[in-house]
Design a protein around this motif. Structure first.
Motif, PDB file in Angstrom:
ATOM      1  N   GLY A 179       0.905  -1.111   0.188  1.00 17.34           N
ATOM      2  CA  GLY A 179       0.443   0.015  -0.031  1.00 17.34           C
ATOM      3  C   GLY A 179       0.844   1.291  -0.042  1.00 17.34           C
ATOM      4  O   GLY A 179       2.290   1.164   0.010  1.00 17.34           O
ATOM      5  N   ALA A 180       0.282   2.539  -0.239  1.00 11.85           N
ATOM      6  CA  ALA A 180       1.111   3.560  -0.421  1.00 11.85           C
ATOM      7  C   ALA A 180       0.709   4.818   0.346  1.00 11.85           C
ATOM      8  O   ALA A 180      -1.051   5.295   0.287  1.00 11.85           O
TER       9      ALA A 180
ATOM     10  N   GLU B 237       3.112  12.949 -11.512  1.00  8.55           N
ATOM     11  CA  GLU B 237       4.559  11.764 -11.527  1.00  8.55           C
ATOM     12  C   GLU B 237       4.382  10.520 -10.277  1.00  8.55           C
ATOM     13  O   GLU B 237       4.452   9.657 -10.798  1.00  8.55           O
ATOM     14  N   ILE B 238       4.481  11.483  -9.163  1.00  7.37           N
ATOM     15  CA  ILE B 238       4.687   9.527  -8.271  1.00  7.37           C
ATOM     16  C   ILE B 238       3.142   9.457  -8.083  1.00  7.37           C
ATOM     17  O   ILE B 238       3.296   8.105  -8.241  1.00  7.37           O
TER      18      ILE B 238
ATOM     19  N   ILE C  73       1.949   5.130  -8.644  1.00  5.40           N
ATOM     20  CA  ILE C  73       1.331   4.375  -7.718  1.00  5.40           C
ATOM     21  C   ILE C  73       0.356   3.693  -7.869  1.00  5.40           C
ATOM     22  O   ILE C  73      -0.089   2.716  -7.892  1.00  5.40           O
ATOM     23  N   ARG C  74      -0.456   5.043  -9.012  1.00  5.82           N
ATOM     24  CA  ARG C  74      -1.303   4.199  -9.668  1.00  5.82           C
ATOM     25  C   ARG C  74      -1.142   3.176 -11.055  1.00  5.82           C
ATOM     26  O   ARG C  74      -1.556   1.919 -10.303  1.00  5.82           O
ATOM     27  N   SER C  75       0.116   3.164 -11.445  1.00  4.62           N
ATOM     28  CA  SER C  75       1.421   1.719 -12.442  1.00  4.62           C
ATOM     29  C   SER C  75       1.112   0.444 -11.235  1.00  4.62           C
ATOM     30  O   SER C  75       1.136  -0.443 -11.768  1.00  4.62           O
ATOM     31  N   LEU C  76       1.307   0.578 -10.004  1.00  4.52           N
ATOM     32  CA  LEU C  76       1.326  -0.897  -9.234  1.00  4.52           C
ATOM     33  C   LEU C  76      -0.247  -0.317  -8.603  1.00  4.52           C
ATOM     34  O   LEU C  76      -0.017  -2.085  -7.512  1.00  4.52           O
ATOM     35  N   ASN C  77      -0.995  -0.358  -8.592  1.00  2.00           N
ATOM     36  CA  ASN C  77      -2.239  -1.648  -8.277  1.00  2.00           C
ATOM     37  C   ASN C  77      -2.226  -1.720  -7.106  1.00  2.00           C
ATOM     38  O   ASN C  77      -2.050  -2.913  -6.689  1.00  2.00           O
ATOM     39  N   VAL C  78      -2.063  -0.252  -6.261  1.00  2.75           N
ATOM     40  CA  VAL C  78      -1.836  -0.981  -4.577  1.00  2.75           C
ATOM     41  C   VAL C  78      -2.893   0.210  -3.859  1.00  2.75           C
ATOM     42  O   VAL C  78      -3.428   0.778  -4.507  1.00  2.75           O
TER      43      VAL C  78
END
Lengths: 162, 127
Positions: free
Chosen positions: A79-80, A96-97, A101-106
């Protein structure tokens, strides 16, 4: 039996208050504080052990010079937390950050920090980052401790519900 | 004792080796023998390895195999086992570096085989 280990990562632009947030969460007891001068150049680490699990909180450098570390530290995260500096507003770095995070799908929780200095409406942040309504946004003051625990616990709850 | 732990214990029988651990590349300890503060070591070394890997990829300097950190009285040898795990060996300065490196190389091969069977390339248990 070993407790489940959860890795969460705190992201945010330079001076958004990531280290202060983590320090407040663990009452100053950081396991690692990788800074030079006043900026984080490598990582922060704190460990919180609870009855159910052990949580490892990693803090990233905010300076774009070290942005390659964002992906390095994101490895294996569950999670982030994204910190936005309310005295600055939503910047290109924040976008950008967020994209990373979105691309990590958490699960993600957004904390609008320094709310003791300036009020930046959550609706503004949601619009600027184009966040869907499921992503929680909290006003927070890492320095004063306001909502610090709430942000952390909210993310943990989302991770457990995954 | 499981095979992975046994490999770490064997490394620790080499004269001058103080401890050994395996970290996942997410910075969380997988297994550790005689390393106090292993959580700090795992997090920092995974980050160092990750940063070095980025630099090496971007500068086209080959494939990263390992890193050595030297302090006044210790050496910390960090070696990639595979994409998901790294082996960290802590020695004091009385250790014979050539011997330690040789044993690390052998240990890495065994660990890689063992861990591929259970965890594959991702570091997650195969189901």
């Amino acid at each position: 039996m070993k407790k489940p280990k959860i890795k969460i990562v705190v992201f945010g632009a330079l001076n958004s208050g990531k280290t202060t947030f983590i320090e407040k969460l663990v009452k100053g007891k950081l396991a690692l504080k990788g800074e030079f001068g006043e900026i984080t150049t490598s990582l922060d680490l704190a460990v919180i052990e609870e009855s159910k699990n052990k949580t490892f909180i990693f803090g990233t450098p905010g300076h774009t010079r070290f942005k390659f570390m964002w992906r390095v530290l994101a490895k294996g995260l569950k999670g982030a937390i994204l910190l936005i500096d309310s005295t600055v507003g939503v910047t290109e770095t924040d976008r950008e950050i967020y994209e990373l995070i979105r691309s990590l799908n958490v699960p993600l929780v957004v904390a609008v920090n320094k709310c003791d200095l300036n009020k930046l409406p959550a609706s503004h942040v949601r619009k600027k980052l184009d966040l869907n309504s499921e992503i929680k946004i909290f006003e927070m003051s890492a320095l004063k401790g306001y909502n610090v625990k709430k942000v952390f616990e909210s993310l943990l709850a989302e991770i457990r519900n995954e | 004792m499981n095979k992975i732990k046994k490999v770490l214990r064997n490394l620790c029988t080499i004269p001058g080796v103080d401890g050994a651990l395996i970290t996942k590349m997410d910075g969380i300890t997988f297994e550790s023998i005689y390393v106090i503060q292993h959580e700090i070591m795992s997090a920092a070394m995974a980050a160092v390895l990750g940063a070095a890997n980025e630099m090496i990829e971007k500068t086209g300097s080959g494939d990263l195999e390992g890193i050595m950190i030297e302090t006044r009285n210790k050496r910390i040898l960090v070696s990639k086992i595979n994409e998901a795990f790294a082996l960290i060996v802590i020695t004091n300065k009385s250790s014979k570096l050539g011997l330690v490196r040789y044993e690390i190389k052998n240990a890495k091969e065994i660990l890689n085989k063992e861990m591929q069977l259970v965890y594959g390339q991702t570091g997650n248990v195969k189901t």
